[in-house]
Design a protein around this motif. Structure first.
Motif, PDB file in Angstrom:
ATOM      1  N   MET A 134      15.442  38.476   4.810  1.00  0.00           N
ATOM      2  CA  MET A 134      16.291  37.690   3.928  1.00  0.00           C
ATOM      3  C   MET A 134      17.370  38.590   3.340  1.00  0.00           C
ATOM      4  O   MET A 134      17.043  39.544   2.613  1.00  0.00           O
ATOM      5  N   ASN A 135      18.612  38.312   3.667  1.00  0.00           N
ATOM      6  CA  ASN A 135      19.752  39.086   3.166  1.00  0.00           C
ATOM      7  C   ASN A 135      20.638  38.204   2.293  1.00  0.00           C
ATOM      8  O   ASN A 135      20.547  36.980   2.332  1.00  0.00           O
ATOM      9  N   SER A 136      21.499  38.842   1.522  1.00  0.00           N
ATOM     10  CA  SER A 136      22.437  38.120   0.653  1.00  0.00           C
ATOM     11  C   SER A 136      21.724  37.055  -0.168  1.00  0.00           C
ATOM     12  O   SER A 136      22.171  35.903  -0.249  1.00  0.00           O
ATOM     13  N   LEU A 137      20.647  37.438  -0.777  1.00  0.00           N
ATOM     14  CA  LEU A 137      19.839  36.477  -1.517  1.00  0.00           C
ATOM     15  C   LEU A 137      20.579  35.918  -2.719  1.00  0.00           C
ATOM     16  O   LEU A 137      21.379  36.612  -3.367  1.00  0.00           O
ATOM     17  N   LYS A 138      20.299  34.655  -2.992  1.00  0.00           N
ATOM     18  CA  LYS A 138      20.928  33.931  -4.093  1.00  0.00           C
ATOM     19  C   LYS A 138      19.852  33.437  -5.054  1.00  0.00           C
ATOM     20  O   LYS A 138      18.705  33.231  -4.645  1.00  0.00           O
ATOM     21  N   PRO A 139      20.202  33.200  -6.305  1.00  0.00           N
ATOM     22  CA  PRO A 139      19.204  32.666  -7.245  1.00  0.00           C
ATOM     23  C   PRO A 139      18.559  31.373  -6.742  1.00  0.00           C
ATOM     24  O   PRO A 139      17.373  31.149  -7.004  1.00  0.00           O
ATOM     25  N   GLU A 140      19.288  30.567  -6.003  1.00  0.00           N
ATOM     26  CA  GLU A 140      18.721  29.319  -5.497  1.00  0.00           C
ATOM     27  C   GLU A 140      17.721  29.533  -4.367  1.00  0.00           C
ATOM     28  O   GLU A 140      17.090  28.580  -3.909  1.00  0.00           O
ATOM     29  N   ASP A 141      17.570  30.765  -3.905  1.00  0.00           N
ATOM     30  CA  ASP A 141      16.524  31.085  -2.928  1.00  0.00           C
ATOM     31  C   ASP A 141      15.168  31.306  -3.609  1.00  0.00           C
ATOM     32  O   ASP A 141      14.155  31.470  -2.938  1.00  0.00           O
ATOM     33  N   THR A 142      15.154  31.317  -4.922  1.00  0.00           N
ATOM     34  CA  THR A 142      13.908  31.509  -5.655  1.00  0.00           C
ATOM     35  C   THR A 142      12.923  30.389  -5.334  1.00  0.00           C
ATOM     36  O   THR A 142      13.250  29.202  -5.458  1.00  0.00           O
ATOM     37  N   ALA A 143      11.729  30.765  -4.881  1.00  0.00           N
ATOM     38  CA  ALA A 143      10.718  29.786  -4.462  1.00  0.00           C
ATOM     39  C   ALA A 143       9.460  30.525  -4.047  1.00  0.00           C
ATOM     40  O   ALA A 143       9.461  31.754  -3.917  1.00  0.00           O
ATOM     41  N   VAL A 144       8.418  29.758  -3.809  1.00  0.00           N
ATOM     42  CA  VAL A 144       7.252  30.275  -3.102  1.00  0.00           C
ATOM     43  C   VAL A 144       7.510  30.071  -1.608  1.00  0.00           C
ATOM     44  O   VAL A 144       7.819  28.959  -1.171  1.00  0.00           O
ATOM     45  N   TYR A 145       7.379  31.139  -0.866  1.00  0.00           N
ATOM     46  CA  TYR A 145       7.623  31.083   0.584  1.00  0.00           C
ATOM     47  C   TYR A 145       6.278  31.052   1.306  1.00  0.00           C
ATOM     48  O   TYR A 145       5.403  31.884   1.047  1.00  0.00           O
ATOM     49  N   LEU A 146       6.147  30.079   2.186  1.00  0.00           N
ATOM     50  CA  LEU A 146       4.895  29.873   2.900  1.00  0.00           C
ATOM     51  C   LEU A 146       5.113  30.014   4.400  1.00  0.00           C
ATOM     52  O   LEU A 146       6.078  29.486   4.960  1.00  0.00           O
ATOM     53  N   CYS A 147       4.178  30.695   5.013  1.00  0.00           N
ATOM     54  CA  CYS A 147       4.146  30.841   6.459  1.00  0.00           C
ATOM     55  C   CYS A 147       3.305  29.703   7.037  1.00  0.00           C
ATOM     56  O   CYS A 147       2.288  29.307   6.436  1.00  0.00           O
ATOM     57  N   ALA A 148       3.716  29.188   8.191  1.00  0.00           N
ATOM     58  CA  ALA A 148       2.992  28.088   8.811  1.00  0.00           C
ATOM     59  C   ALA A 148       2.949  28.280  10.322  1.00  0.00           C
ATOM     60  O   ALA A 148       3.811  28.948  10.898  1.00  0.00           O
ATOM     61  N   ALA A 149       1.959  27.665  10.948  1.00  0.00           N
ATOM     62  CA  ALA A 149       1.792  27.775  12.396  1.00  0.00           C
ATOM     63  C   ALA A 149       1.379  26.432  12.983  1.00  0.00           C
ATOM     64  O   ALA A 149       0.678  25.638  12.335  1.00  0.00           O
ATOM     65  N   ARG A 150       1.814  26.197  14.202  1.00  0.00           N
ATOM     66  CA  ARG A 150       1.380  25.009  14.934  1.00  0.00           C
ATOM     67  C   ARG A 150       1.413  25.310  16.412  1.00  0.00           C
ATOM     68  O   ARG A 150       2.193  26.149  16.874  1.00  0.00           O
ATOM     69  N   ARG A 151       0.590  24.583  17.148  1.00  0.00           N
ATOM     70  CA  ARG A 151       0.666  24.640  18.599  1.00  0.00           C
ATOM     71  C   ARG A 151       1.718  23.628  19.046  1.00  0.00           C
ATOM     72  O   ARG A 151       2.117  22.754  18.295  1.00  0.00           O
ATOM     73  N   GLY A 152       2.161  23.783  20.268  1.00  0.00           N
ATOM     74  CA  GLY A 152       3.140  22.835  20.789  1.00  0.00           C
ATOM     75  C   GLY A 152       4.547  23.325  20.550  1.00  0.00           C
ATOM     76  O   GLY A 152       4.804  24.515  20.410  1.00  0.00           O
ATOM     77  N   LEU A 153       5.476  22.378  20.476  1.00  0.00           N
ATOM     78  CA  LEU A 153       6.883  22.719  20.376  1.00  0.00           C
ATOM     79  C   LEU A 153       7.328  22.838  18.922  1.00  0.00           C
ATOM     80  O   LEU A 153       6.642  22.399  17.999  1.00  0.00           O
ATOM     81  N   TYR A 154       8.501  23.385  18.759  1.00  0.00           N
ATOM     82  CA  TYR A 154       9.080  23.535  17.426  1.00  0.00           C
ATOM     83  C   TYR A 154       9.355  22.181  16.786  1.00  0.00           C
ATOM     84  O   TYR A 154       9.855  21.261  17.434  1.00  0.00           O
ATOM     85  N   VAL A 155       9.034  22.075  15.513  1.00  0.00           N
ATOM     86  CA  VAL A 155       9.480  20.971  14.672  1.00  0.00           C
ATOM     87  C   VAL A 155       9.816  21.558  13.306  1.00  0.00           C
ATOM     88  O   VAL A 155       9.396  22.664  12.976  1.00  0.00           O
ATOM     89  N   SER A 156      10.543  20.809  12.518  1.00  0.00           N
ATOM     90  CA  SER A 156      10.937  21.321  11.200  1.00  0.00           C
ATOM     91  C   SER A 156      10.264  20.589  10.051  1.00  0.00           C
ATOM     92  O   SER A 156      10.574  20.837   8.897  1.00  0.00           O
ATOM     93  N   THR A 157       9.357  19.686  10.390  1.00  0.00           N
ATOM     94  CA  THR A 157       8.688  18.918   9.342  1.00  0.00           C
ATOM     95  C   THR A 157       7.369  19.583   8.979  1.00  0.00           C
ATOM     96  O   THR A 157       6.536  19.860   9.844  1.00  0.00           O
TER      97      THR A 157
END
Length: 123
Positions: free
Chosen positions: A83-106
């Motif tokens: 993460m570069n050029s971070l902004k105050p609006e990037d403040t959050a809890v960041y979670l890693c996730a995994a799934r089998r199959g193809l990419y989705v964004s939901t």
């Protein structure tokens, strides 16, 4: 079953950089699409980035394109979020996730989640 553990969170000033790591265990890492989401209290979980099983394809949310880079090392069972050029609006809890199959964004389509790591960007 795969277990995910994030690391690398913390406090950073606006304009700074951080790298998050997500280490997996209990599964065959290379068979999972890996993704990062972020969560702010009172808001929906937001898609940040994802990477295909081989690492050959990457996907980003509009708010982080050009600033964040997702990568993976299948030999180390680890995914990263630079993460570069971070902004105050990037403040959050960041979670890693995994799934089998193809990419989705939901987020609902991801089966496995880490516990999250807090990123705070000060102005």
């Amino acid at each position: 079953q795969v277990q995910l553990v994030e690391s690398g969170g913390g406090l950073v000033q606006a304009g700074g950089s951080l790298r998050l790591s997500c280490t997996a265990s209990g599964g065959t890492f290379s068979t999972y699409v890996m993704a990062w989401f972020r969560q702010v209290p009172g808001k929906e979980r937001e898609f940040v980035a994802a990477i295909s099983r081989s690492g050959g394809n990457t996907y980003y949310g509009d708010s982080v394109k050009g600033r964040f880079t997702i990568s993976r090392d299948n030999a180390k069972n680890t995914a990263y979020l630079q993460m570069n050029s971070l902004k105050p609006e990037d403040t959050a809890v960041y979670l890693c996730a995994a799934r089998r199959g193809l990419y989705v964004s939901t987020s609902l389509d991801y089966n496995y989640w880490g516990q999250g790591t807090q990123i705070t960007v000060s102005s």
